[in-house]
Design an enzyme around this catalytic site. Structure first.
Site, short mmCIF file in Angstrom:
data_model
loop_
_atom_site.label_atom_id
_atom_site.label_comp_id
_atom_site.label_asym_id
_atom_site.label_seq_id
_atom_site.Cartn_x
_atom_site.Cartn_y
_atom_site.Cartn_z
N PRO A 136 0.84 -1.21 0.00
CA PRO A 136 0.00 0.00 0.00
C PRO A 136 0.87 1.25 0.00
CG PRO A 136 -0.52 -1.42 1.90
CD PRO A 136 0.65 -2.04 1.20
N GLY A 147 4.16 3.36 5.11
CA GLY A 147 5.31 3.07 5.98
C GLY A 147 5.98 1.77 5.62
N LEU A 148 5.50 1.10 4.57
CA LEU A 148 6.10 -0.19 4.17
C LEU A 148 7.07 -0.03 3.00
CD1 LEU A 148 3.05 -2.62 4.55
CD2 LEU A 148 4.81 -2.05 6.22
N GLY A 149 7.45 1.21 2.72
CA GLY A 149 8.57 1.41 1.81
C GLY A 149 8.23 1.41 0.33
N SER A 150 6.96 1.68 -0.02
CA SER A 150 6.62 1.62 -1.45
C SER A 150 7.40 2.65 -2.28
CB SER A 150 5.11 1.80 -1.65
OG SER A 150 4.72 3.07 -1.21
N SER A 151 7.70 3.82 -1.71
CA SER A 151 8.41 4.85 -2.49
C SER A 151 9.80 4.37 -2.88
CB SER A 151 8.56 6.14 -1.68
OG SER A 151 7.35 6.51 -1.14
N ALA A 152 10.51 3.79 -1.90
CA ALA A 152 11.87 3.31 -2.21
C ALA A 152 11.80 2.13 -3.16
CB ALA A 152 12.59 2.92 -0.93
N ASP A 191 15.53 2.74 3.56
CA ASP A 191 14.53 2.16 2.66
C ASP A 191 15.14 1.77 1.31
OD1 ASP A 191 13.07 3.07 4.81
OD2 ASP A 191 11.51 4.04 3.62
C1 MEV Z 1 10.93 6.04 6.75
O1 MEV Z 1 10.64 4.73 6.27
C2 MEV Z 1 11.99 5.97 7.80
C3 MEV Z 1 12.45 7.31 8.36
O2 MEV Z 1 13.49 7.02 9.31
C4 MEV Z 1 12.97 8.24 7.29
C5 MEV Z 1 14.30 7.76 6.68
O3 MEV Z 1 14.98 6.89 7.24
O4 MEV Z 1 14.65 8.32 5.63
C6 MEV Z 1 11.34 8.02 9.11
#
Ligand code: MEV
Length: 311
Positions: A97, A101-106, A148
Site C-alpha cells: 500500500p 510506511g512499508l517502503g513503497s516509495s523506495a 529504505d
Molecule cells: C521512513 O521509512 C523511515 C524514516 O526514518 C525516514 C528515513 O529513514 O529516511 C522516518
C-alpha cells in the site's frame, strides 16, 4: 520491455533516529512493487494504481509534487547516469500500500532504476542502484536515510550505519504481524516534524535519538544470538511516541497486540498513520484478532531475502 521488482520493508528498530546518523534495523518483506518499462515515442508516460502522468522529455527534472514524483526522479537520475534519454512507457503495480510506511516509495524508485537502466543496457551494480535510490529519496524528501533504498535493493535483514556508509546483512528469523491503520501519511512531513521538535528542544530530543541508536545496536546483538527483542520494540515505540510520530490508532493497536500476547509491538516507518508491527512467535491468531479489533487491518507478510530483481 523490461520488468523489475523490489520488496517493501518493515523497519524493526531505529526509524527517525537513523536520519540523524544512528543505526537502523530493517527487513525486506514478500510484498513487492513491479515496474514494466519500455522505450516508446518521445514522451514519458507512467501509469499506476495511484495515478498516471505523461510529459515531454523537456519536462524531465521539473519539480513534481504528485504521487509519481519518486518514479519521475528515478527516471531523471538514470538518464543522467547513462547520459541518454528516450520516450518511455512505464507501468507500475504494487502489493505494497502506498504511503503506508512499508517502503513503497523506495521500492518503486529502485525497481524503476533497474528497469530503465536495463533498457539502455547499463549494468549498474547493486551498490550503485542503492545509491541512486537514496538520491531519489533525498531529492524528493529533502532528508532521508539510506534505510529504505538499501533494503529495497538488497532485501533480507539489514543493519544500516549511515555515518559509516555501512550495510551489514543479519541472520534473523522473526514472526511478525503487520497492522495497517489505512491512514496515508507523508514521510517528508513526519521527518520535518521531528526536525522541528529537535530544533526547538535539542537538549531533550538528542538524548532520545541517541537512546534509539543504543537500543538498535542492542537489538542487533540480541537478534544475532537468537534472543528475544520484544522488550526493545516496546521501548522503541515509547521513544517514537516521545518524538511525536505515533497516533492514537497506532498506539491502540500496539497495546492491543501486547495485551493479546505479542512479545513486543511498535509503529514501523515514519508513523503518523501507516503501519505497526507485532512480534508474535506465539498467540498469532489472538494477536491478529486484537490488531483488527483495534481498527487496523492485518497484513500477512513474511520476511524476504529477495532484493531488486529482473522478473
Ligand atoms: C521512513 O521509512 C523511515 C524514516 O526514518 C525516514 C528515513 O529513514 O529516511 C522516518
Amino acid at each position: 520491455m523490461v520488468s523489475a521488482s523490489a520488496p517493501g520493508k518493515v523497519i524493526l528498530f531505529g526509524e527517525h533516529a537513523v536520519v540523524y546518523g544512528e543505526p537502523s534495523l530493517v527487513a525486506g518483506i514478500d510484498k513487492r512493487v513491479y515496474v514494466d518499462a519500455e522505450k516508446k515515442g518521445d514522451r514519458i508516460s507512467i501509469a499506476s494504481d495511484v495515478g498516471s502522468s505523461s510529459f515531454s522529455l523537456d519536462e524531465i527534472g521539473l519539480p513534481a509534487q504528485d504521487e509519481l514524483r519518486y518514479v519521475k526522479k528515478a527516471v531523471e537520475l538514470v538518464f543522467k547516469r547513462v547520459d541518454k534519454r528516450t520516450g518511455l512507457e512505464i507501468n507500475i503495480t504494487s502489493e505494497v500500500p502506498s504511503a503506508s510506511g512499508l517502503g513503497s516509495s523506495a521500492s518503486v524508485s529502485v525497481a524503476t532504476i533497474l528497469a530503465v537502466s536495463k533498457l539502455f543496457d547499463a549494468d549498474l551494480t547493486l551498490k550503485e542502484i542503492a545509491e541512486l535510490g537514496h538520491r531519489v529519496e533525498l531529492e524528493v524528501q529533502g532528508a532521508a536515510s539510506p534505510t529504505d533504498s538499501s533494503v529495497a535493493t538488497f532485501g533480507g535483514v539489514l543493519f544500516i550505519q549511515p555515518t559509516e556508509k555501512k550495510v551489514d546483512s543479519i541472520e534473523a528469523d522473526l514472526s511478525l504481524i503487520i497492522g495497517y491503520t489505512g491512514v496515508e501519511r507523508s514521510t517528508k512531513v513526519l521527518v520535518e516534524r521531528v526536525k522541528s521538535l529537535r530544533d526547538r528542544y535539542p537538549g531533550i530530543v538528542d538524548p532520545i535519538i541517541q537512546d534509539i541508536g543504543r537500543l538498535t545496536r542492542e537489538a542487533r546483538t540480541r537478534l544475532e544470538r537468537g534472543d528475544d527483542v520484544g522488550d526493545l520494540m516496546n521501548v522503541n515505540h515509547g521513544l517514537l511516541e516521545a518524538l511525536g510520530v505515533s497516533t492514537e490508532q497506532l498506539s491502540r493497536a500496539v497495546h492491543a497486540a501486547r495485551d493479546a500476547g505479542a512479545r513486543g509491538a511498535k509503529l514501523t516507518g515514519a508513523g503518523g498513520g501507516g503501519c505497526m508491527i507485532a512480534l508474535a512467535p506465539n498467540h498469532q491468531v489472538e494477536v491478529t484478532r486484537a490488531i483488527e479489533a483495534s481498527g487496523c487491518s492485518a497484513i500477512r507478510a513474511s520476511l524476504s531475502r529477495a532484493g531488486v530483481r529482473i522478473e
